[in-house]
Design a protein around this motif. Structure first.
Motif, mmCIF file in Angstrom:
data_model
loop_
_atom_site.group_PDB
_atom_site.id
_atom_site.type_symbol
_atom_site.label_atom_id
_atom_site.label_comp_id
_atom_site.label_asym_id
_atom_site.label_seq_id
_atom_site.Cartn_x
_atom_site.Cartn_y
_atom_site.Cartn_z
ATOM 1 N N ILE A 1 -25.514 21.237 6.800
ATOM 2 C CA ILE A 1 -26.218 19.973 6.632
ATOM 3 C C ILE A 1 -26.200 19.605 5.155
ATOM 4 O O ILE A 1 -26.500 20.435 4.293
ATOM 5 N N ASN A 2 -25.838 18.348 4.869
ATOM 6 C CA ASN A 2 -25.785 17.948 3.466
ATOM 7 C C ASN A 2 -27.174 17.546 2.953
ATOM 8 O O ASN A 2 -28.148 17.488 3.705
ATOM 9 N N ARG A 3 -27.265 17.272 1.660
ATOM 10 C CA ARG A 3 -28.555 17.001 1.018
ATOM 11 C C ARG A 3 -29.227 15.748 1.608
ATOM 12 O O ARG A 3 -30.440 15.730 1.819
ATOM 13 N N ARG A 4 -28.446 14.716 1.866
ATOM 14 C CA ARG A 4 -29.020 13.490 2.428
ATOM 15 C C ARG A 4 -29.619 13.759 3.814
ATOM 16 O O ARG A 4 -30.710 13.275 4.149
ATOM 17 N N GLN A 5 -28.903 14.528 4.600
ATOM 18 C CA GLN A 5 -29.397 14.850 5.941
ATOM 19 C C GLN A 5 -30.655 15.728 5.868
ATOM 20 O O GLN A 5 -31.562 15.583 6.695
ATOM 21 N N GLU A 6 -30.711 16.608 4.878
ATOM 22 C CA GLU A 6 -31.924 17.404 4.665
ATOM 23 C C GLU A 6 -33.107 16.490 4.330
ATOM 24 O O GLU A 6 -34.229 16.707 4.805
ATOM 25 N N ASP A 7 -32.847 15.470 3.512
ATOM 26 C CA ASP A 7 -33.902 14.519 3.145
ATOM 27 C C ASP A 7 -34.372 13.733 4.373
ATOM 28 O O ASP A 7 -35.573 13.433 4.509
ATOM 29 N N ILE A 8 -33.445 13.384 5.244
ATOM 30 C CA ILE A 8 -33.807 12.667 6.476
ATOM 31 C C ILE A 8 -34.726 13.531 7.335
ATOM 32 O O ILE A 8 -35.756 13.066 7.850
ATOM 33 N N LEU A 9 -34.393 14.807 7.484
ATOM 34 C CA LEU A 9 -35.220 15.717 8.269
ATOM 35 C C LEU A 9 -36.588 15.922 7.623
ATOM 36 O O LEU A 9 -37.607 16.034 8.324
ATOM 37 N N SER A 10 -36.614 15.958 6.294
ATOM 38 C CA SER A 10 -37.880 16.093 5.580
ATOM 39 C C SER A 10 -38.780 14.887 5.832
ATOM 40 O O SER A 10 -39.997 15.025 6.039
ATOM 41 N N GLU A 11 -38.188 13.705 5.823
ATOM 42 C CA GLU A 11 -38.939 12.479 6.107
ATOM 43 C C GLU A 11 -39.456 12.477 7.542
ATOM 44 O O GLU A 11 -40.577 12.040 7.813
ATOM 45 N N LEU A 12 -38.642 12.973 8.445
ATOM 46 C CA LEU A 12 -39.067 13.089 9.847
ATOM 47 C C LEU A 12 -40.271 14.010 9.988
ATOM 48 O O LEU A 12 -41.199 13.741 10.758
ATOM 49 N N ASP A 13 -40.260 15.110 9.258
ATOM 50 C CA ASP A 13 -41.376 16.053 9.305
ATOM 51 C C ASP A 13 -42.668 15.400 8.836
ATOM 52 O O ASP A 13 -43.752 15.688 9.347
ATOM 53 N N LYS A 14 -42.558 14.502 7.864
ATOM 54 C CA LYS A 14 -43.740 13.846 7.317
ATOM 55 C C LYS A 14 -44.261 12.748 8.234
ATOM 56 O O LYS A 14 -45.460 12.634 8.460
ATOM 57 N N LYS A 15 -43.349 11.914 8.762
ATOM 58 C CA LYS A 15 -43.769 10.715 9.476
ATOM 59 C C LYS A 15 -43.580 10.785 10.984
ATOM 60 O O LYS A 15 -44.189 10.018 11.728
ATOM 61 N N GLY A 16 -42.699 11.668 11.457
ATOM 62 C CA GLY A 16 -42.435 11.744 12.884
ATOM 63 C C GLY A 16 -41.327 10.831 13.343
ATOM 64 O O GLY A 16 -40.809 10.970 14.449
ATOM 65 N N TYR A 17 -40.955 9.849 12.495
ATOM 66 C CA TYR A 17 -39.874 8.927 12.830
ATOM 67 C C TYR A 17 -39.310 8.325 11.544
ATOM 68 O O TYR A 17 -39.968 8.326 10.500
ATOM 69 N N VAL A 18 -38.087 7.819 11.631
ATOM 70 C CA VAL A 18 -37.450 7.130 10.511
ATOM 71 C C VAL A 18 -36.667 5.949 11.074
ATOM 72 O O VAL A 18 -36.292 5.953 12.254
ATOM 73 N N ASN A 19 -36.430 4.945 10.246
ATOM 74 C CA ASN A 19 -35.576 3.851 10.706
ATOM 75 C C ASN A 19 -34.388 3.675 9.766
ATOM 76 O O ASN A 19 -34.441 4.050 8.584
ATOM 77 N N VAL A 20 -33.311 3.128 10.302
ATOM 78 C CA VAL A 20 -32.031 3.033 9.600
ATOM 79 C C VAL A 20 -32.151 2.197 8.331
ATOM 80 O O VAL A 20 -31.624 2.561 7.274
ATOM 81 N N VAL A 21 -32.858 1.083 8.411
ATOM 82 C CA VAL A 21 -32.963 0.176 7.256
ATOM 83 C C VAL A 21 -33.603 0.880 6.066
ATOM 84 O O VAL A 21 -33.102 0.808 4.933
ATOM 85 N N ASP A 22 -34.710 1.580 6.303
ATOM 86 C CA ASP A 22 -35.390 2.280 5.217
ATOM 87 C C ASP A 22 -34.522 3.396 4.635
ATOM 88 O O ASP A 22 -34.500 3.618 3.413
ATOM 89 N N LEU A 23 -33.807 4.099 5.494
ATOM 90 C CA LEU A 23 -32.941 5.188 5.029
ATOM 91 C C LEU A 23 -31.790 4.665 4.182
ATOM 92 O O LEU A 23 -31.413 5.285 3.183
ATOM 93 N N CYS A 24 -31.247 3.538 4.579
ATOM 94 C CA CYS A 24 -30.165 2.931 3.783
ATOM 95 C C CYS A 24 -30.651 2.580 2.385
ATOM 96 O O CYS A 24 -29.964 2.838 1.386
ATOM 97 N N ALA A 25 -31.855 1.997 2.309
ATOM 98 C CA ALA A 25 -32.405 1.607 1.011
ATOM 99 C C ALA A 25 -32.731 2.832 0.161
ATOM 100 O O ALA A 25 -32.474 2.847 -1.052
ATOM 101 N N ALA A 26 -33.278 3.862 0.789
ATOM 102 C CA ALA A 26 -33.683 5.054 0.049
ATOM 103 C C ALA A 26 -32.500 5.824 -0.507
ATOM 104 O O ALA A 26 -32.580 6.405 -1.599
ATOM 105 N N HIS A 27 -31.369 5.810 0.214
ATOM 106 C CA HIS A 27 -30.210 6.614 -0.190
ATOM 107 C C HIS A 27 -29.043 5.774 -0.712
ATOM 108 O O HIS A 27 -28.002 6.329 -1.079
ATOM 109 N N ASN A 28 -29.236 4.441 -0.716
ATOM 110 C CA ASN A 28 -28.220 3.527 -1.238
ATOM 111 C C ASN A 28 -26.862 3.748 -0.570
ATOM 112 O O ASN A 28 -25.823 3.862 -1.243
#
Length: 258
Positions: free
Chosen positions: A4-31
């Protein structure tokens, strides 16, 4: 498991915090582009690390499926007991109430005692068996077709009977509380009966443990603005609680006993 790459690790970390993520926010956060994020989510789903949803991903499966009520009563037991205790505070002498079906409602029925006078109408056979032990409770069992998985009735006979009454409070279980889809259950006939219950009740009180949040079932019961009070446990995330309150719902969080 694949690397798993660093970006994917960050996505999983965000999931642990919020329970869900959306594509638009992830695009903005990771450019990065939506194509890149969607590939990340697909990869992580294939690794059984998340569940894809429309426009994002969730840590848990967002669709309820039908389970036997006896099995459901073995899940989140302590949370359901505390939710039942909070719900009991909303029942008063001389109330005319409706109790729906499901494990949360059954837990509530077990502790409804010591009232001088109370009238309860219910679709649940298990609830009726609990309440008939109390001499001061007048129990009305709705008739109709019995669902074996829930030991409760559904169908036109039950709905027609409901139309002859008016109750001041409805205590309703659910399989899902979704910010967009509303209140729902895994069975369409039960959803229709619940709609009839809402129509003859002055106040709607929903009992739902936090695993039901942001989940949807097959049969829609109602939009969220129909709910007056939601009783849940401390597992609900603050963002979901705030959004539910914006619908005018009084969200009561039952705390676990220490």
């Amino acid at each position: 498991m694949a690397l798993i790459n660093r970006r994917q690790e960050d996505i999983l970390s965000e999931l642990d915090k919020k329970g869900y993520v959306n594509v638009v926010d992830l695009c903005a956060a990771h450019n990065v582009s939506t194509v890149t994020i969607r590939k990340d989510l697909t990869f992580l789903e294939n690794e059984n690390l998340l569940h894809r949803t429309h426009g994002g991903a969730s840590k848990k499966l967002l669709y309820a499926f039908e389970r036997n009520v006896n099995d459901k009563e073995e899940l989140q037991v302590e949370q359901k007991k505390q939710i039942a205790k909070e719900a009991l505070k909303f029942i008063n002498n001389n109330d005319n109430i409706i109790l729906g079906s499901g494990s949360n409602i059954h837990y509530l029925s077990r502790i409804i005692k010591d009232f001088n006078k109370l009238t309860v109408m219910t679709s649940s056979l298990k609830v009726s068996l609990e309440l008939c032990r109390e001499s001061t409770i007048s129990t009305i069992q709705l008739g109709g077709d019995i669902r074996n998985s829930s030991t409760s009735v559904v169908g036109p006979i039950a709905e027609a009977t409901l139309g002859q009454f008016s109750c001041n409070k409805l205590f309703l279980g659910t399989d899902g509380v979704h910010l967009d889809f509303g209140l729902s259950t895994s069975n369409a006939l039960e959803a229709h009966l619940n709609q009839a219950m809402i129509a003859v009740s002055e106040k709607v009180i929903v009992l739902a443990d936090s695993t039901k949040m942001n989940v949807r079932g097959f049969g829609k019961i109602c939009n969220l603005h129909k709910i007056d009070i939601l009783i849940t446990d401390s597992g609900i995330d603050e963002e979901t609680k705030i959004k539910l309150e914006e619908f005018g719902i009084d969200v009561v969080v039952a705390q676990m006993e220490k």
